[in-house]
Write an enzyme that holds these catalytic residues in place. Structure first.
Site, PDB file in Angstrom:
ATOM      1  N   TYR A   1       0.916  -1.079  -0.093  1.00 15.15           N
ATOM      2  CA  TYR A   1       0.025  -0.019  -0.039  1.00 15.15           C
ATOM      3  C   TYR A   1       0.743   1.237  -0.003  1.00 15.15           C
ATOM      4  CZ  TYR A   1      -5.057  -0.704   0.047  1.00 15.15           C
ATOM      5  OH  TYR A   1      -6.288  -0.805  -0.460  1.00 15.15           O
TER       6      TYR A   1
ATOM      7  N   GLU B   1      -0.533   4.863  -0.540  1.00 10.36           N
ATOM      8  CA  GLU B   1      -1.405   5.957  -0.828  1.00 10.36           C
ATOM      9  C   GLU B   1      -0.676   7.021  -0.614  1.00 10.36           C
ATOM     10  OE1 GLU B   1      -4.860   6.116   1.598  1.00 10.36           O
ATOM     11  OE2 GLU B   1      -5.893   4.244   0.675  1.00 10.36           O
TER      12      GLU B   1
ATOM     13  N   ASP C   1      -6.337  12.442 -25.818  1.00 10.41           N
ATOM     14  CA  ASP C   1      -6.594  10.860 -25.348  1.00 10.41           C
ATOM     15  C   ASP C   1      -5.913  10.105 -26.535  1.00 10.41           C
ATOM     16  OD1 ASP C   1      -7.100   8.381 -24.826  1.00 10.41           O
ATOM     17  OD2 ASP C   1      -9.305   8.579 -24.227  1.00 10.41           O
TER      18      ASP C   1
ATOM     19  N   THR D   1      -3.559   5.116 -22.064  1.00  5.73           N
ATOM     20  CA  THR D   1      -3.596   3.905 -21.435  1.00  5.73           C
ATOM     21  C   THR D   1      -2.030   3.307 -21.301  1.00  5.73           C
ATOM     22  OG1 THR D   1      -4.449   2.592 -23.331  1.00  5.73           O
ATOM     23  CG2 THR D   1      -5.920   2.895 -21.383  1.00  5.73           C
TER      24      THR D   1
ATOM     25  N   LYS E   1      -2.926  -1.726 -24.936  1.00  5.92           N
ATOM     26  CA  LYS E   1      -2.875  -1.599 -26.147  1.00  5.92           C
ATOM     27  C   LYS E   1      -1.594  -1.490 -26.966  1.00  5.92           C
ATOM     28  CE  LYS E   1      -7.232   1.096 -25.995  1.00  5.92           C
ATOM     29  NZ  LYS E   1      -7.524   1.746 -24.580  1.00  5.92           N
TER      30      LYS E   1
ATOM     31  N   ARG F   1      -2.159  -3.175 -17.971  1.00  3.48           N
ATOM     32  CA  ARG F   1      -3.730  -2.583 -17.856  1.00  3.48           C
ATOM     33  C   ARG F   1      -3.476  -1.437 -16.913  1.00  3.48           C
ATOM     34  NH1 ARG F   1      -6.918  -5.576 -21.488  1.00  3.48           N
ATOM     35  NH2 ARG F   1      -8.348  -3.757 -21.390  1.00  3.48           N
TER      36      ARG F   1
END
Ligand code: DSN
Length: 434
Positions: free
Chosen positions: A56, A58, A202, A228, A231, A237
């Site tokens: 973790y 954050e 984008d 992304t 692709k 991903r």
């Protein structure tokens, strides 16, 4: 796929292991032509499957809400440094879980609910998050639509300008999921400036073409660029956001805010929209960026377009119309407006024969989005497997044969499927047979 790849899973969870093997078998014996897919390398897959999945973190490097982030900080900084070198941007955030969350963060950073944005409807090649009615982006914000010309299939920048001047949106999206031509970012930037709109590109579909220098670069022209990492970039991903540091409309739209543009984007990603970053995905992104910095990757990006153009020319020579008459990118749209069968019929027939694509609207389509008159074909994945222009001629011949025999597909499918499986044996599929 070599059984040595996942020895623990094979032993401990054969059901999941077997599904992975079957997927690998399918992906290495059929032609993957979904324009938003490619093959991640084993480096990327190993990084994504690493023990960073446990951690973790954050917050951001140097400012976390958990202890023990010495290596997490180095990892995130490494991904950012490589990404900034790759795209030449001022600021990068690598925490978005994927492309849609990245776009969501842009809305939350720059706009108020109810604001007008300009985007292309999904039915005409745009993305869900560019203001489509069933997405948060169309529910919380008001999409002013612009679209490719129904006859030419191309954007008419005079028309885009006319709409922008009339509607005065606060943000203009550029970048689509099913547009086969180059985008004129300089023209978009002029229009955005005229109406005091943020310009956001984008580039999820075309990032590698930009890296390869075969598509215009939006970074100098746009306030924000989202993407992304999967692709054609062949990473995990995940999503990432690039931006300028300063907000050119700070006085106009955000005078009360103490944050600059880069800080507003970061704060929208965390803590507004997300919790802890997926460090294992960020590890995959860092290693994908490293590979994308190589000359080999640039050659791959250029080859994707050469392959798409070779495929397009051969399909046309075989009598198959292509929407807009050609392609300058990684994708093309088979146009079945004149046929009795639909795009959905064609994509299902292609899949039965081992060509995996998706049905898609074409400009001037009169069929519903659930049937369509088109099939979208992309060449990024086949190029990752090493295919070249001559191979595209063979692929085009199979596609044309299937499209001319839709009603007999059950008869021809076993034959073509076997031919394609045999053809695939001549290539190396990254992450599967490499
Ligand atoms: N819009 C999807 C596609 O192009 O397939 C991906 O986001």
């Amino acid at each position: 796929m070599s059984v040595e790849r996942y020895p623990h899973l094979k032993n401990d969870d054969p059901e999941v292991y077997n599904l992975i093997c079957q997927q690998a078998q399918m992906e290495s014996s059929t032609l993957k032509m979904i324009a938003s897919e490619s093959y991640a390398s084993f480096d990327v897959i190993e990084a994504c499957g690493s023990i960073f999945t446990n951690k973790y973190a954050e917050g951001y490097p140097g400012a976390r809400y958990y202890e023990g982030n010495e290596y997490a900080d180095q990892l995130e900084n490494l991904a950012i440094a490589r990404g900034k070198e790759l795209f030449g941007c001022e600021h990068m955030n690598v925490q978005p879980y994927s492309g849609s969350p990245a776009n969501c963060a842009v809305y939350r950073a720059l706009l108020n609910v109810g604001d007008k944005i300009m985007g292309v409807p999904v039915s005409e090649g745009g993305h869900l998050t560019h203001g489509w009615k069933v997405s948060f982006s169309g529910k919380d914000y008001q999409q002013i639509a612009y679209r490719p010309n129904q006859t030419t299939g191309r954007l008419d920048m005079d028309e885009v300008r006319e709409i922008a001047l009339r509607e005065r949106p606060k943000l203009i999206w550029t970048g689509m999921s099913a547009y086969p031509f180059k985008l004129d970012y300089a023209a978009f930037a002029e229009i955005a400036k005229e109406v005091d709109a943020y310009l956001v590109a984008d580039i999820a579909h075309i990032n590698s073409l930009i890296i390869a220098g075969v598509h215009p670069d939006p970074v100098p022209y746009c306030d924000v660029v989202t993407s992304t990492a999967h692709k054609m970039l062949r990473g995990p991903r995940a999503g990432f956001i690039m931006s300028k540091v300063e907000d050119r409309y700070h006085q106009l739209y955000h005078a009360e805010s103490k944050w600059n543009l880069a800080q507003s984007i970061d704060r929208a990603v965390f803590p507004m929209l997300q919790g802890g970053p997926h460090l294992s995905q960020i590890a995959g992104m860092a290693t994908a960026f490293k590979y994308a910095l190589t000359d080999e990757f640039k050659a791959y990006g250029a080859q994707i377009v050469k392959n798409a153009q070779a495929l397009c020319a051969e399909l046309q020579a075989l009598g198959r119309p292509i929407a807009g008459g050609g392609t300058e990118t990684h994708l093309l749209l088979l146009d079945f407006r004149h046929e009795d069968f639909t795009g959905k019929d064609a994509s299902q027939a292609l899949a039965k024969c081992g060509i995996i694509a998706n049905f898609n609207m074409v400009p001037g389509d009169t069929r519903s989005p659930f049937k369509t008159s088109g099939v979208r074909l992309g060449t990024a994945a086949l190029t990752s497997a090493g295919m070249k222009e001559d191979d595209m001629k063979k692929v085009a011949a199979w596609i044309a044969r299937i499209c001319s025999n839709i009603e007999k597909v059950d008869e021809i499918a076993p034959v073509i499927r076997a031919e394609i499986a045999e053809f695939c044996k001549g290539f190396v599929f990254p992450g599967i047979t490499e």
